[in-house]
Design a protein around this motif. Structure first.
Motif, PDB file in Angstrom:
ATOM      1  N   VAL A  92      37.007  53.245  39.902  1.00 49.72           N
ATOM      2  CA  VAL A  92      37.658  53.456  38.605  1.00 49.72           C
ATOM      3  C   VAL A  92      38.594  54.659  38.672  1.00 49.72           C
ATOM      4  O   VAL A  92      39.630  54.688  38.011  1.00 49.72           O
ATOM      5  CB  VAL A  92      36.604  53.652  37.501  1.00 49.72           C
ATOM      6  N   PHE A  96      34.767  48.817  34.370  1.00 53.52           N
ATOM      7  CA  PHE A  96      35.576  50.005  34.096  1.00 53.52           C
ATOM      8  C   PHE A  96      35.050  50.831  32.920  1.00 53.52           C
ATOM      9  O   PHE A  96      35.799  51.585  32.314  1.00 53.52           O
ATOM     10  CB  PHE A  96      37.035  49.596  33.843  1.00 53.52           C
ATOM     11  N   HIS A 152      44.746  47.976  36.563  1.00 52.74           N
ATOM     12  CA  HIS A 152      43.376  48.455  36.396  1.00 52.74           C
ATOM     13  C   HIS A 152      43.256  49.923  36.812  1.00 52.74           C
ATOM     14  O   HIS A 152      42.723  50.755  36.072  1.00 52.74           O
ATOM     15  CB  HIS A 152      42.404  47.624  37.241  1.00 52.74           C
ATOM     16  N   ARG A 171      36.373  46.978  29.859  1.00 51.42           N
ATOM     17  CA  ARG A 171      35.904  48.291  29.403  1.00 51.42           C
ATOM     18  C   ARG A 171      34.411  48.355  29.145  1.00 51.42           C
ATOM     19  O   ARG A 171      33.862  49.449  28.987  1.00 51.42           O
ATOM     20  CB  ARG A 171      36.659  48.707  28.147  1.00 51.42           C
ATOM     21  N   VAL A 210      38.959  48.342  44.196  1.00 53.65           N
ATOM     22  CA  VAL A 210      38.209  47.688  43.119  1.00 53.65           C
ATOM     23  C   VAL A 210      37.415  46.533  43.719  1.00 53.65           C
ATOM     24  O   VAL A 210      37.987  45.573  44.231  1.00 53.65           O
ATOM     25  CB  VAL A 210      39.156  47.173  42.021  1.00 53.65           C
ATOM     26  N   ILE A 254      42.266  49.623  28.726  1.00 53.66           N
ATOM     27  CA  ILE A 254      41.320  49.602  29.846  1.00 53.66           C
ATOM     28  C   ILE A 254      40.759  48.194  29.993  1.00 53.66           C
ATOM     29  O   ILE A 254      40.096  47.683  29.088  1.00 53.66           O
ATOM     30  CB  ILE A 254      40.165  50.593  29.615  1.00 53.66           C
ATOM     31  N   GLY A 256      42.817  53.185  34.331  1.00 54.76           N
ATOM     32  CA  GLY A 256      41.575  53.932  34.505  1.00 54.76           C
ATOM     33  C   GLY A 256      41.847  55.409  34.735  1.00 54.76           C
ATOM     34  O   GLY A 256      41.189  56.279  34.135  1.00 54.76           O
TER      35      GLY A 256
END
Length: 384
Positions: free
Chosen positions: A341, A279, A243, A275, A347, A272, A247
């Protein structure tokens, strides 16, 4: 002699409903809404009905904002204790009878499935603003200790679910109220220094404390893994690190002006993850570049400054504390999302306001901004 009464026009009857809205704040929110719709069109046009649903969610949030703005701050203050009590009771019920998914017990079935922690995002600043309003002019240290207790109870219940992201948002909203209420810097500085030392130690000794056999107190293994992955995403490039790595690649590849609307390769080749939700900032940065990111940050900053201006001009302690906490909470959502991100923060699953897809999050945002607009409206109507 006859008396003729002139019947008021439709606009004269509706004018009180529309009057008093803060136009600079509305302008900033409209710019964010446009950016959100454009970004969702690109990121979600081939993702089912995400674009249409995002527009519907934004419309619902706008209607909620308009409706809540009609409620006076005095009525909002009356709702503080019942809403907080309801939220805590539902959190306790979730701990006892909640629905467990993927190891987390965050949902409760009341005929419809709800996530009670969402209620506390608004109930917490409302409750603490009410608490300090009742003690205006006679604040003591014990009042701040009691406020900390009111804050830590729901935060502890949410952490136990576990839902660290939502717990951070509830905690930050409550801490903003306590700070604006006049918490002494002598109590704030030691916490800030301890946090700085802790972060420094984490960065310096990350390799040693991230070994598999090292247990972290108070945190679960997956939470430890998130922090360790943040320190070095390459340790798990196809797992949690994927991730962060993708990103950062998307953000970096956007350059100064971006690749253009619907031209993002990382976005549309499915590199991604998430998305259209957590993110989506990476998709935005890839297609609109540094200039687009600066525009987005400038718009959020404008809303922040306008919200703090509304807080500074609010007529009562309750409205000042509530407006300040709501404003900084929304700004916190944005900065935490952009930070995670970009690989700066772990995260934690926090959406980007107006940009990320999500019905519950958008409705909660509408409620919060409706309260802020109610405070702005009340002052303007008093002056007119």
């Amino acid at each position: 002699m006859s008396v003729v009464f002139e019947r008021p026009s439709l606009w004269q009857r509706l004018r009180p409903v529309f009057s008093g809205f803060d136009l600079p704040l509305m302008l900033g929110l409209m710019v964010l809404a446009v950016l959100g719709m454009v970004t969702m069109y690109s990121a979600g046009f081939d993702h089912g009905t995400r674009f249409v649903d995002h527009g519907r969610n934004m419309l619902i949030a706008g209607l909620v904002l308009f409706a809540v703005a009609q409620i006076s701050p005095q009525r909002l203050m009356q709702l503080a204790v019942p809403l907080y009590t309801l939220g805590v009771a539902l959190l306790i019920a979730t701990a006892l009878f909640g629905i467990t998914k993927k190891g987390a017990t965050r949902w409760l079935n009341l005929g419809i499935v709800i996530q009670p922690s969402e209620i506390l995002k608004l109930a917490m600043p409302l409750m603490l603003a009410w608490w300090f309003q009742k003690r205006e002019g006679q604040l003591r240290t014990l009042d701040f200790i009691a406020a900390a207790g009111l804050l830590l109870l729901p935060v502890g219940l949410v952490v136990k679910q576990p839902d660290l992201g939502t717990a951070i948002l509830i905690l930050s909203g409550g801490l903003y109220v306590i700070f604006f209420a006049g918490l002494s810097w002598r109590l704030i500085l030691p916490v800030v220094l301890a946090a700085a030392v802790g972060i420094g130690a984490l960065v310096s000794f990350g390799d040693a404390i991230c070994e598999p056999d090292v247990k972290w107190p108070l945190l679960r293994d997956y939470q430890k893994h998130r922090v360790c992955t943040l320190l070095d995403p390459s340790k798990d490039p196809l797992g949690k690190g994927f991730h962060i790595i993708q990103g950062m690649i998307a953000i970096g590849s956007g350059g100064l002006t971006g690749k253009g609307l619907m031209q993002g390769t990382q976005t549309h080749l499915e590199f991604i993850p998430e998305r259209t939700t957590d993110f989506i900032f990476a998709a935005f940065a890839e297609e609109f570049g540094l200039l687009g990111v600066l525009t987005l940050i400038a718009t959020f900053s404008f809303v922040l400054l306008r919200g703090l201006t509304i807080a500074a001009e609010a007529p009562t302690l309750f409205t000042r504390l509530l407006a300040g906490a709501i404003t900084l909470s929304i700004f916190t959502y944005a900065m935490v999302n952009m930070g995670m991100v970009s690989g700066i923060l772990p995260v934690v699953g926090i959406p980007l306001p107006f940009i990320s897809y999500g019905g519950t999050a958008m409705t909660t945002l509408g409620l919060a901004l409706g309260m802020l607009m109610s405070i702005a409206r009340s002052r303007r109507l008093m002056q007119s």
